[in-house]
Motif scaffolding. Structure first.
Motif, PDB file in Angstrom:
ATOM      1  N   GLU A 188       3.110   9.708  -9.955  1.00  0.00           N
ATOM      2  CA  GLU A 188       2.442   9.717 -11.096  1.00  0.00           C
ATOM      3  C   GLU A 188       1.491  11.235 -11.297  1.00  0.00           C
ATOM      4  OE1 GLU A 188       2.699   8.177 -14.018  1.00  0.00           O
ATOM      5  OE2 GLU A 188       1.056   9.042 -14.909  1.00  0.00           O
ATOM      6  N   LEU A 189       0.506  11.192 -10.165  1.00  0.00           N
ATOM      7  CA  LEU A 189      -0.145  12.466 -10.490  1.00  0.00           C
ATOM      8  C   LEU A 189       0.650  13.783 -10.716  1.00  0.00           C
ATOM      9  CD1 LEU A 189      -2.902  11.775  -7.969  1.00  0.00           C
ATOM     10  CD2 LEU A 189      -3.048  12.112 -10.287  1.00  0.00           C
ATOM     11  N   GLU A 232      -9.207   2.442  -8.480  1.00  0.00           N
ATOM     12  CA  GLU A 232      -9.124   3.987  -8.513  1.00  0.00           C
ATOM     13  C   GLU A 232      -8.022   4.428  -9.722  1.00  0.00           C
ATOM     14  OE1 GLU A 232     -11.063   6.543  -7.535  1.00  0.00           O
ATOM     15  OE2 GLU A 232     -12.529   4.669  -6.889  1.00  0.00           O
ATOM     16  N   PHE A 237      -4.663  11.870   0.188  1.00  0.00           N
ATOM     17  CA  PHE A 237      -5.212  10.554  -0.066  1.00  0.00           C
ATOM     18  C   PHE A 237      -6.353  10.176   1.428  1.00  0.00           C
ATOM     19  CE2 PHE A 237      -5.759   6.070   0.236  1.00  0.00           C
ATOM     20  CZ  PHE A 237      -6.397   5.553  -1.077  1.00  0.00           C
ATOM     21  N   LEU A 297      -7.755   0.517  -4.359  1.00  0.00           N
ATOM     22  CA  LEU A 297      -6.747   1.511  -4.885  1.00  0.00           C
ATOM     23  C   LEU A 297      -6.449   1.096  -6.182  1.00  0.00           C
ATOM     24  CD1 LEU A 297      -5.534   3.903  -3.766  1.00  0.00           C
ATOM     25  CD2 LEU A 297      -3.530   2.334  -2.932  1.00  0.00           C
ATOM     26  N   MET A 335      -9.854  10.204  -4.853  1.00  0.00           N
ATOM     27  CA  MET A 335      -9.651   8.761  -4.753  1.00  0.00           C
ATOM     28  C   MET A 335      -9.747   8.065  -3.404  1.00  0.00           C
ATOM     29  SD  MET A 335      -6.284   8.862  -7.403  1.00  0.00           S
ATOM     30  CE  MET A 335      -5.910   7.050  -7.642  1.00  0.00           C
ATOM     31  N   VAL A 351       6.845  -0.631  -8.116  1.00  0.00           N
ATOM     32  CA  VAL A 351       6.347  -1.313  -6.623  1.00  0.00           C
ATOM     33  C   VAL A 351       7.159  -2.719  -6.618  1.00  0.00           C
ATOM     34  CG1 VAL A 351       4.244  -2.167  -5.700  1.00  0.00           C
ATOM     35  CG2 VAL A 351       4.253   0.121  -6.832  1.00  0.00           C
ATOM     36  N   MET A 384      -5.253  20.721  -8.219  1.00  0.00           N
ATOM     37  CA  MET A 384      -5.869  19.875  -8.708  1.00  0.00           C
ATOM     38  C   MET A 384      -5.563  18.473  -8.372  1.00  0.00           C
ATOM     39  SD  MET A 384      -6.457  19.361 -12.852  1.00  0.00           S
ATOM     40  CE  MET A 384      -7.096  17.742 -13.493  1.00  0.00           C
ATOM     41  N   VAL A 430      -7.530  15.652  -6.817  1.00  0.00           N
ATOM     42  CA  VAL A 430      -7.698  14.390  -7.511  1.00  0.00           C
ATOM     43  C   VAL A 430      -7.495  13.033  -6.556  1.00  0.00           C
ATOM     44  CG1 VAL A 430      -6.764  12.520  -9.116  1.00  0.00           C
ATOM     45  CG2 VAL A 430      -7.387  14.738 -10.019  1.00  0.00           C
ATOM     46  N   PHE A 439       4.004   1.756  -1.055  1.00  0.00           N
ATOM     47  CA  PHE A 439       4.733   1.860  -2.357  1.00  0.00           C
ATOM     48  C   PHE A 439       3.762   2.250  -3.374  1.00  0.00           C
ATOM     49  CE2 PHE A 439       7.767  -1.569  -0.931  1.00  0.00           C
ATOM     50  CZ  PHE A 439       8.621  -0.670  -0.422  1.00  0.00           C
ATOM     51  N   LEU A 440       2.691   1.602  -3.379  1.00  0.00           N
ATOM     52  CA  LEU A 440       1.604   1.998  -4.302  1.00  0.00           C
ATOM     53  C   LEU A 440       1.096   3.561  -4.151  1.00  0.00           C
ATOM     54  CD1 LEU A 440      -0.053   0.938  -6.738  1.00  0.00           C
ATOM     55  CD2 LEU A 440      -1.688   0.009  -5.148  1.00  0.00           C
ATOM     56  N   HIS A 441       0.799   4.067  -3.020  1.00  0.00           N
ATOM     57  CA  HIS A 441       0.519   5.385  -2.456  1.00  0.00           C
ATOM     58  C   HIS A 441       1.759   6.293  -3.330  1.00  0.00           C
ATOM     59  CE1 HIS A 441       0.317   8.870   0.069  1.00  0.00           C
ATOM     60  NE2 HIS A 441      -0.975   8.825  -0.239  1.00  0.00           N
ATOM     61  N   GLU A 467       3.757   5.802  -5.525  1.00  0.00           N
ATOM     62  CA  GLU A 467       3.817   5.883  -7.097  1.00  0.00           C
ATOM     63  C   GLU A 467       2.601   6.722  -7.553  1.00  0.00           C
ATOM     64  OE1 GLU A 467       5.529   4.693  -9.597  1.00  0.00           O
ATOM     65  OE2 GLU A 467       7.183   4.248  -8.007  1.00  0.00           O
ATOM     66  N   MET A 468       1.587   6.629  -7.007  1.00  0.00           N
ATOM     67  CA  MET A 468       0.245   7.403  -7.297  1.00  0.00           C
ATOM     68  C   MET A 468       0.465   8.819  -7.117  1.00  0.00           C
ATOM     69  SD  MET A 468      -3.170   6.063  -5.769  1.00  0.00           S
ATOM     70  CE  MET A 468      -2.999   6.874  -4.373  1.00  0.00           C
ATOM     71  N   ARG A 483     -13.405   7.830  -2.349  1.00  0.00           N
ATOM     72  CA  ARG A 483     -14.023   6.502  -3.131  1.00  0.00           C
ATOM     73  C   ARG A 483     -13.559   5.257  -2.511  1.00  0.00           C
ATOM     74  NH1 ARG A 483     -13.507   9.997  -6.989  1.00  0.00           N
ATOM     75  NH2 ARG A 483     -11.682   9.238  -7.893  1.00  0.00           N
ATOM     76  N   MET A 539       4.422   1.614 -13.238  1.00  0.00           N
ATOM     77  CA  MET A 539       4.143   1.943 -11.571  1.00  0.00           C
ATOM     78  C   MET A 539       4.462   0.481 -11.173  1.00  0.00           C
ATOM     79  SD  MET A 539       0.694   4.263 -11.860  1.00  0.00           S
ATOM     80  CE  MET A 539       0.628   4.864 -10.169  1.00  0.00           C
ATOM     81  N   HIS A 583       2.268  14.074 -14.122  1.00  0.00           N
ATOM     82  CA  HIS A 583       1.353  14.475 -15.313  1.00  0.00           C
ATOM     83  C   HIS A 583       0.445  15.660 -15.301  1.00  0.00           C
ATOM     84  CE1 HIS A 583       2.130  10.795 -17.810  1.00  0.00           C
ATOM     85  NE2 HIS A 583       2.690  10.489 -16.983  1.00  0.00           N
ATOM     86  N   HIS A 584       0.176  16.007 -14.071  1.00  0.00           N
ATOM     87  CA  HIS A 584      -0.588  17.389 -14.138  1.00  0.00           C
ATOM     88  C   HIS A 584       0.501  18.403 -13.581  1.00  0.00           C
ATOM     89  CE1 HIS A 584      -4.579  15.845 -13.687  1.00  0.00           C
ATOM     90  NE2 HIS A 584      -3.957  14.733 -12.656  1.00  0.00           N
ATOM     91  N   PHE A 604       0.800  -1.060  -0.096  1.00  0.00           N
ATOM     92  CA  PHE A 604       0.062   0.173  -0.070  1.00  0.00           C
ATOM     93  C   PHE A 604       0.763   1.254   0.048  1.00  0.00           C
ATOM     94  CE2 PHE A 604      -2.009   3.142   2.842  1.00  0.00           C
ATOM     95  CZ  PHE A 604      -2.851   3.714   1.866  1.00  0.00           C
TER      96      PHE A 604
END
Lengths: 196, 196
Positions: free
Chosen positions: A17-18, B13, A122, B10, A40, B44, A32, A36, A9-11, A13-14, A43, B40, A21-22, A7
């Motif tokens: 990545e955001l 999303e 997040f 996750l 996420m 990871v 923004m 986003v 590492f994935l967080h 990376e997220m 949800r 990604m 790209h933004h 979790f």
């Protein structure tokens, strides 16, 4: 081996990545990306809330819901409990984590404070989403009380104090009607409910 | 409560977010989103690999590394083992998961097969990244052998067959020099190593 790490590492990376790209570096682009990430988290929190066993959902008191976040939700996501919970008994809660896992790997020093929001958005959403499934509309904010800094005596994570994060949680509900000429209720100082 | 679910939500999303923002609906846009997801997953996987205890990293044989992926890595990420592993003993491996968790919630029917790659790309990267940390360069692809379809006799997930996914894994290594006039080695059919 690695559930919790997965979790984290994935967080990470997220977030990367955001931000890649933004790429608008101004406050608009950052806002923004934060929004986003918060969405996420919201949800994911909603979905986690929906998986709770039915008996868990029958909380009688708002405070029970908050205790549930501090204990069960935090353990499920971060393998530890929140460290303390305070409230003013009027819908404002302060949840404190004295060693927030998603900030532990962050570089030390006050100059990184401005980077902290992207590692908190997040989780703000996660709290708001879980509360929403449990029937509570809220506003959730986060502030960093302290980040790891290098103390005299040596480098290395072993010597660094842990990152403290405070989550401010305001329950949104209709205000009671005020009678003409009457002042609204004052906000008493938060009192400790639980924790250190 | 929800560790495994946390990763699944996750991941869901993340896929949704990437498809919402790289909104070019053509093959170019989709390919870019797949490549971002795979990247990604790769990072990871690399990071997870780096957390392995040192003695785990001292695999003697390539096959031991593959068994490690099928057992330990899969349990850490998906709380289950891979169902089978086959190889042609020349650097090609086929790993089969008879009920791949990230596709289980997917809508049923063959028309959704074209949606499947976006739910497989991250895990392709995860395998490639973990292998990379363990010193093996590889190409990883995935194919869906079957998706849940509605069988006669009723609706509902209880009745649906599970989504089967096959991961094709080709180890990249320098080819042995061929002598003039000699044919290269033929590829024998894959043989079962382990599993059902």
């Amino acid at each position: 081996m690695a559930d919790a790490a997965l979790f984290e590492f994935l967080h990470m990376e997220m977030v990367a990545e955001l931000w890649a790209h933004h790429s608008d570096p101004g406050p608009g682009g950052q806002k923004m990306s934060l929004s986003v990430l918060e969405g996420m988290g919201f949800r994911v929190g909603q979905a986690l809330g929906e998986r709770l066993p039915q008996e868990t959902l029958a909380f009688r008191e708002e405070l029970d819901v908050l205790k549930f976040l501090c204990k069960d939700l935090w353990v499920a996501v971060f393998q530890k409990q929140m460290d303390s919970l305070r409230t003013n008994h009027q819908g404002t809660y302060v949840l404190q984590d004295n060693s927030f896992p998603l900030l532990i790997r962050m570089a030390s020093g006050p100059q990184y404070l401005e980077e902290a929001p992207k590692f908190l958005a997040f989780t703000c959403g996660l709290l708001r989403g879980t509360l929403s499934t449990l029937g509570i509309k809220s506003l959730v904010t986060a502030s960093v009380a302290s980040l790891p800094t290098c103390e005299s005596g040596g480098w290395g994570w072993g010597n660094l104090p842990n990152p403290e994060v405070r989550w401010g949680l305001r329950v949104l509900r209709p205000l009671p009607p005020l009678r003409v000429g009457e002042a609204g209720p004052g906000l008493p100082s938060p009192t400790y409910i639980w924790g250190i």
